[in-house]
Motif scaffolding. Sequence first.
Motif, PDB file in Angstrom:
ATOM      1  N   ALA A  30       0.685  -1.171   0.078  1.00 26.54           N
ATOM      2  CA  ALA A  30       0.112  -0.041  -0.028  1.00 26.54           C
ATOM      3  C   ALA A  30       0.866   1.287  -0.046  1.00 26.54           C
ATOM      4  O   ALA A  30       0.565   2.538  -0.531  1.00 26.54           O
ATOM      5  CB  ALA A  30      -1.063  -0.105   1.239  1.00 26.54           C
ATOM      6  N   ALA A  84     -13.010   6.778  -1.734  1.00 23.63           N
ATOM      7  CA  ALA A  84     -12.754   5.665  -0.788  1.00 23.63           C
ATOM      8  C   ALA A  84     -13.727   5.092   0.114  1.00 23.63           C
ATOM      9  O   ALA A  84     -14.085   4.109   0.331  1.00 23.63           O
ATOM     10  CB  ALA A  84     -11.569   5.997  -0.125  1.00 23.63           C
ATOM     11  N   ARG A  89     -11.573   1.339  -0.053  1.00 26.78           N
ATOM     12  CA  ARG A  89      -9.800   1.808   0.039  1.00 26.78           C
ATOM     13  C   ARG A  89      -9.361   0.820  -1.081  1.00 26.78           C
ATOM     14  O   ARG A  89      -8.417   1.581  -1.701  1.00 26.78           O
ATOM     15  CB  ARG A  89      -9.524   1.388   1.508  1.00 26.78           C
ATOM     16  CG  ARG A  89     -10.111   1.733   2.658  1.00 26.78           C
ATOM     17  CD  ARG A  89     -11.033   2.951   2.683  1.00 26.78           C
ATOM     18  NE  ARG A  89     -11.527   3.017   4.098  1.00 26.78           N
ATOM     19  CZ  ARG A  89     -12.299   4.035   4.422  1.00 26.78           C
ATOM     20  NH1 ARG A  89     -13.119   4.689   3.401  1.00 26.78           N
ATOM     21  NH2 ARG A  89     -12.750   4.450   5.456  1.00 26.78           N
ATOM     22  N   LYS A  90      -9.229  -0.526  -1.163  1.00 28.13           N
ATOM     23  CA  LYS A  90      -8.543  -1.014  -2.240  1.00 28.13           C
ATOM     24  C   LYS A  90      -8.822  -0.612  -3.530  1.00 28.13           C
ATOM     25  O   LYS A  90      -7.657  -0.591  -4.154  1.00 28.13           O
ATOM     26  CB  LYS A  90      -8.941  -2.639  -1.866  1.00 28.13           C
ATOM     27  CG  LYS A  90      -8.021  -3.616  -3.068  1.00 28.13           C
ATOM     28  CD  LYS A  90      -8.534  -5.179  -2.666  1.00 28.13           C
ATOM     29  CE  LYS A  90      -7.850  -5.692  -3.717  1.00 28.13           C
ATOM     30  NZ  LYS A  90      -8.162  -7.414  -3.700  1.00 28.13           N
ATOM     31  N   VAL A 133      -6.191   8.228   1.198  1.00 29.78           N
ATOM     32  CA  VAL A 133      -6.561   7.168   1.066  1.00 29.78           C
ATOM     33  C   VAL A 133      -5.649   5.896   1.781  1.00 29.78           C
ATOM     34  O   VAL A 133      -6.030   5.062   2.656  1.00 29.78           O
ATOM     35  CB  VAL A 133      -7.066   6.465  -0.242  1.00 29.78           C
ATOM     36  CG1 VAL A 133      -7.355   5.139  -0.111  1.00 29.78           C
ATOM     37  CG2 VAL A 133      -8.099   7.353  -0.922  1.00 29.78           C
ATOM     38  N   TYR A 137      -6.347   3.436   5.133  1.00 27.40           N
ATOM     39  CA  TYR A 137      -6.308   2.139   4.841  1.00 27.40           C
ATOM     40  C   TYR A 137      -5.488   1.590   5.745  1.00 27.40           C
ATOM     41  O   TYR A 137      -5.981   0.405   6.378  1.00 27.40           O
ATOM     42  CB  TYR A 137      -5.923   1.842   3.433  1.00 27.40           C
ATOM     43  CG  TYR A 137      -5.720   0.298   2.987  1.00 27.40           C
ATOM     44  CD1 TYR A 137      -6.874  -0.360   2.842  1.00 27.40           C
ATOM     45  CD2 TYR A 137      -4.599  -0.220   2.653  1.00 27.40           C
ATOM     46  CE1 TYR A 137      -6.629  -1.767   2.302  1.00 27.40           C
ATOM     47  CE2 TYR A 137      -4.133  -1.346   2.285  1.00 27.40           C
ATOM     48  CZ  TYR A 137      -5.394  -2.289   2.180  1.00 27.40           C
ATOM     49  OH  TYR A 137      -5.257  -3.510   1.671  1.00 27.40           O
ATOM     50  N   GLU A 140      -6.741   1.445   9.353  1.00 29.75           N
ATOM     51  CA  GLU A 140      -8.042   0.770   9.617  1.00 29.75           C
ATOM     52  C   GLU A 140      -7.665  -0.749   9.699  1.00 29.75           C
ATOM     53  O   GLU A 140      -8.390  -1.585  10.169  1.00 29.75           O
ATOM     54  CB  GLU A 140      -9.197   0.972   8.471  1.00 29.75           C
ATOM     55  CG  GLU A 140      -9.593   2.176   8.795  1.00 29.75           C
ATOM     56  CD  GLU A 140     -10.856   2.652   7.812  1.00 29.75           C
ATOM     57  OE1 GLU A 140     -11.588   3.493   7.990  1.00 29.75           O
ATOM     58  OE2 GLU A 140     -11.041   1.941   6.721  1.00 29.75           O
ATOM     59  N   SER A 151       0.950   2.611  10.284  1.00 29.72           N
ATOM     60  CA  SER A 151       0.270   3.752   9.500  1.00 29.72           C
ATOM     61  C   SER A 151       1.308   4.859   9.144  1.00 29.72           C
ATOM     62  O   SER A 151       1.379   5.382   8.000  1.00 29.72           O
ATOM     63  CB  SER A 151      -0.865   4.390  10.071  1.00 29.72           C
ATOM     64  OG  SER A 151      -0.718   5.105  11.058  1.00 29.72           O
ATOM     65  N   GLU A 206      -9.414  -5.861   1.429  1.00 29.38           N
ATOM     66  CA  GLU A 206     -10.054  -4.508   1.617  1.00 29.38           C
ATOM     67  C   GLU A 206     -10.151  -4.129   3.184  1.00 29.38           C
ATOM     68  O   GLU A 206      -9.787  -5.330   3.837  1.00 29.38           O
ATOM     69  CB  GLU A 206     -11.651  -4.699   1.310  1.00 29.38           C
ATOM     70  CG  GLU A 206     -12.477  -3.581   1.255  1.00 29.38           C
ATOM     71  CD  GLU A 206     -11.908  -2.168   0.650  1.00 29.38           C
ATOM     72  OE1 GLU A 206     -11.361  -1.421   1.510  1.00 29.38           O
ATOM     73  OE2 GLU A 206     -11.932  -1.985  -0.510  1.00 29.38           O
ATOM     74  N   SER A 207     -10.440  -2.946   3.573  1.00 29.61           N
ATOM     75  CA  SER A 207     -10.519  -2.692   5.101  1.00 29.61           C
ATOM     76  C   SER A 207     -11.849  -3.171   5.925  1.00 29.61           C
ATOM     77  O   SER A 207     -12.920  -3.083   5.175  1.00 29.61           O
ATOM     78  CB  SER A 207     -10.460  -1.107   5.136  1.00 29.61           C
ATOM     79  OG  SER A 207     -11.031  -0.868   6.308  1.00 29.61           O
ATOM     80  N   TRP A 210     -14.218  -0.891   6.874  1.00 28.06           N
ATOM     81  CA  TRP A 210     -15.134  -0.370   5.661  1.00 28.06           C
ATOM     82  C   TRP A 210     -16.128  -1.294   5.338  1.00 28.06           C
ATOM     83  O   TRP A 210     -17.254  -1.234   4.974  1.00 28.06           O
ATOM     84  CB  TRP A 210     -14.092  -0.182   4.531  1.00 28.06           C
ATOM     85  CG  TRP A 210     -15.093   0.563   3.242  1.00 28.06           C
ATOM     86  CD1 TRP A 210     -15.365   1.745   3.012  1.00 28.06           C
ATOM     87  CD2 TRP A 210     -15.599  -0.281   2.289  1.00 28.06           C
ATOM     88  NE1 TRP A 210     -16.159   1.865   2.008  1.00 28.06           N
ATOM     89  CE2 TRP A 210     -16.284   0.527   1.180  1.00 28.06           C
ATOM     90  CE3 TRP A 210     -15.436  -1.572   1.594  1.00 28.06           C
ATOM     91  CZ2 TRP A 210     -16.815   0.297   0.192  1.00 28.06           C
ATOM     92  CZ3 TRP A 210     -16.338  -1.862   0.698  1.00 28.06           C
ATOM     93  CH2 TRP A 210     -16.882  -1.098  -0.176  1.00 28.06           C
ATOM     94  N   SER A 391      -5.112  10.217  10.218  1.00 27.83           N
ATOM     95  CA  SER A 391      -5.699   9.081  10.184  1.00 27.83           C
ATOM     96  C   SER A 391      -6.592   8.592  11.453  1.00 27.83           C
ATOM     97  O   SER A 391      -7.169   7.276  11.425  1.00 27.83           O
ATOM     98  CB  SER A 391      -4.599   7.991   9.583  1.00 27.83           C
ATOM     99  OG  SER A 391      -3.761   7.553  10.853  1.00 27.83           O
TER     100      SER A 391
END
Length: 481
Positions: A30, A84, A89-90, A133, A137, A140, A151, A206-207, A210, A391
Motif C-alpha cells: 500500500a 474511498a 479503500r482497495k 486513502v 487504509y 483501519e 500507518s 479490503e479494509s 469499511w 488517520s
Amino acid sequence: MSTVPRGASPLPPLTAGPYRRRLTVVAFVATIGGLLFGYDTGVINGALRPMTEELGLTPITEGVVTSSLLFGAAVGAVVGGRLADGWGRKRTILLLAFAFLAGTLTCVAAPGFEVMVAGRIVLGIAVGAASTVVPVYLAELAPFEIRGSLSGRNELMIVIGAFAAFVVNAVIGNLLGHLDGVWRIMLAVCAIPAVFLFVGMLRMPESPRWLMARGRDAEALEIMRTIRPDGRAEAELAEIARVAAEESAERTTGWRAVLANPWLRRILLIGIGIAVFQQLTGINTIIYYGQTVLVEAGFDEHAALIANVVPGAIGVVGGFIAIVNMERIDRRTTFILGYALTTVCHVLIGIASVAFPVGNPARPYVILVLVVAFVGSMQTFLNVATWVILSEIFPLHMRGLGIGISVFCMWIANALLGLFFPTIVDGIGITGSFLMLAAFNLLALGFVHRWLPETRGRTLEALEQDVTTGAIYTVPRRGRR
C-alpha cells in the motif's frame, strides 16, 4: 487513559504469529503509493532546470509547472477521500496506480508547456488521493497497539520516494546531463513503482472496518482473521459493530452532520490546522526548490544537485526514527518538540545568511548543515506524526470527508507556497524567507499546545466515541498514564 471504548471489554492481547508478516506485506504494498507521492513531488527538483531550457519556460510557467501538481493534489485529496468511502479503500488505490502511470507517461511525452501541465495535474490528483486513502487504509487494518508505527510507514515511504528522486536526479543529471530531454528520463522512472502498486494491490485485502460499515460482516471477519491473532479478530469486529450500533442515528458523512455537531466541527478544524501548519514549516520548499536554495547559498548547479541528496538522506533517517518513536512518545509531545526545533532551525538559517554573506566560502556549507538539521527535525517529529494523527482523529462516518478536507487545505497551502516561494526568495532573500517560516512554526507550536488531543494507545472506536461526544477534549493532555 483508557485503551478501549467505554463500556467495552479489554481486547485479547497481541501475540506472535503469521498475521504480523501479513500486515507487513500489506503495509509495504500500500505504501508504494507513498513512494510515488514522494518521487513525483521530489523529481521536479532536478528536472525543472533542463525542462525549462527545452520547453522554453519562463519564471511564471516554471511556477505553474511545479504548482499544477499541487493544485491537482488538493482536488485529489477531496475526491480520493469520498471515493474511498463509497467505493472502498482497495479499489481506490488500484485506480490511483493507473492514474500515476497515465500521468507519468503524459509528462514524459509532453511536447510543450500545456501538455506538461495536464500530465502534472493528473499526477497531482493521484498524489492527493493517495495522501488521504493510504493512511486511512493502514490505520483501519492495524491493531491499535501498533497503529502509529504501521500507518506511519506511509510517510516513511514518501521521504524514501523523495530521496530516491534526489538520487536519480543527481545520477542522471551528472551522467546524462549532456543529452537533450534528460528530464524525461528522470520522470519516466516513476512508471516502475506505479506498475508494482497496481499488481500488488490486486492481492491485498479490503479494509475490514469499511466492509463492516457496508454490512459485509462475513467478508470483514474472513479478512480480520488473516491480520490478527486467534480470538482477537472476533473481539475487534464485535467492538466495531457495537460502536456502529450506538451511533447508527449519526451515521452520515454530509456537511450538515459535521457542522451541526460542535465537537465534529472542532475536530475538523484541528485536522485542517495540523495539515496546513505541516506545509508552513517549509519542508516542501526544500523538496521542490532545494537545488535553487543551495545555489542561492553559494553552490554551483552541479554541486547543488549532489548536495541536495544530503537533506533527502537525513529525511529517510528521520523517518525511521519517527516510526520507532510512534509507540514510545505521545503525539502531543512529538508535535511540540518538532515545531520547537523547526522554529529554531529557521531562525538560525536566517541569521547564518546574514552572518556569512555571499562570497564567504563557509556560507554554502553552513546553510547546508542548517537545512539538513531542519529536514531531520521535520521528518523525525512532524511528517510521520501528521499523517498518523490525521488517520486517527476522525470518526469512521466522517473519516473520508474529514481527512479529505484537511488534506485539501494542506495541498492548497503547499501549492501556494510552491508557487510563490521563488518570488519570495527573490524579493526578501534567504534571510527574510526563513524568518517568515520561523514565524509560521511559532504559531503552529502554540496551536498544537492549545488544541491537539492525545490519541496514542487508544482504539479507533474509543477515539470515535470521545470525539463525537467531546470527551476527548477533557482528558489529560499528557496522554496515557
